[in-house]
Design a protein around this motif. Structure first.
Motif, PDB file in Angstrom:
ATOM      1  N   LYS A 134      18.362  84.999 -28.499  1.00  0.00           N
ATOM      2  CA  LYS A 134      19.670  85.207 -29.132  1.00  0.00           C
ATOM      3  C   LYS A 134      20.471  83.939 -28.878  1.00  0.00           C
ATOM      4  N   ASP A 145      23.839  81.390 -30.103  1.00  0.00           N
ATOM      5  CA  ASP A 145      25.090  81.352 -30.875  1.00  0.00           C
ATOM      6  C   ASP A 145      24.991  80.261 -31.939  1.00  0.00           C
ATOM      7  N   LEU A 146      25.960  80.208 -32.824  1.00  0.00           N
ATOM      8  CA  LEU A 146      25.902  79.267 -33.941  1.00  0.00           C
ATOM      9  C   LEU A 146      26.093  77.812 -33.531  1.00  0.00           C
ATOM     10  N   ASN A 147      26.420  77.573 -32.256  1.00  0.00           N
ATOM     11  CA  ASN A 147      26.492  76.208 -31.725  1.00  0.00           C
ATOM     12  C   ASN A 147      25.176  75.776 -31.082  1.00  0.00           C
ATOM     13  N   ILE A 186      19.812  85.491 -39.069  1.00  0.00           N
ATOM     14  CA  ILE A 186      21.165  85.034 -38.763  1.00  0.00           C
ATOM     15  C   ILE A 186      22.122  86.126 -39.214  1.00  0.00           C
ATOM     16  N   THR A 187      22.830  86.704 -38.245  1.00  0.00           N
ATOM     17  CA  THR A 187      23.763  87.790 -38.531  1.00  0.00           C
ATOM     18  C   THR A 187      24.759  87.915 -37.390  1.00  0.00           C
ATOM     19  N   ASP A 188      25.934  88.426 -37.696  1.00  0.00           N
ATOM     20  CA  ASP A 188      26.942  88.718 -36.673  1.00  0.00           C
ATOM     21  C   ASP A 188      27.241  87.522 -35.769  1.00  0.00           C
ATOM     22  N   ASP A 189      27.276  86.314 -36.328  1.00  0.00           N
ATOM     23  CA  ASP A 189      27.565  85.069 -35.600  1.00  0.00           C
ATOM     24  C   ASP A 189      26.508  84.690 -34.570  1.00  0.00           C
ATOM     25  N   TYR A 190      25.283  85.173 -34.747  1.00  0.00           N
ATOM     26  CA  TYR A 190      24.176  84.822 -33.860  1.00  0.00           C
ATOM     27  C   TYR A 190      22.932  84.501 -34.673  1.00  0.00           C
ATOM     28  N   SER A 206      21.229  94.005 -37.428  1.00  0.00           N
ATOM     29  CA  SER A 206      22.616  94.135 -37.867  1.00  0.00           C
ATOM     30  C   SER A 206      23.419  94.808 -36.769  1.00  0.00           C
TER      31      SER A 206
END
Length: 95
Positions: free
Chosen positions: A45, A47-49, A24-28, A74
């Motif tokens: 990949k 997203d956080l949703n 989990i990095t960079d909002d993904y 990253s």
């Protein structure tokens, strides 16, 4: 015997799990799978949703059937160290 007791406790799954590792990095969320054609491995990949954004095929190097060489993600890139006989090679892949 103790070994017979241990054998009863160990469970060997018939299949590998769907996900090898999560990063989990960079909002993904990057979910590395075991799906591979010996050249590329599928990575989800998300997203956080929980929405699937992409399924890139990454040229990830595996040490053996169940372990990868060290890697991290990253800034939209996958960085991996691969052992080359007498040295280590840094591979960088855009995601």
């Amino acid at each position: 015997k103790f070994i017979d007791y241990i054998k009863k406790q160990i469970v060997f799954p018939e299949y590998l799990p769907a996900i090898y590792n999560l990063t989990i990095t960079d909002d993904y969320i990057y979910a590395l799978t075991y799906i591979s054609d010996n050249k590329n491995t599928i990575m989800y990949k998300i997203d956080l949703n929980g929405n699937l954004i992409d399924k890139p095929e990454v040229p990830l190097k595996w040490f053996n059937a169940t372990e990868t060489y060290p890697y991290t993600i990253s800034d939209g890139k996958l960085y991996q160290l691969v052992n080359r006989e007498k040295s280590w090679e840094l591979r960088v892949v855009n995601l």
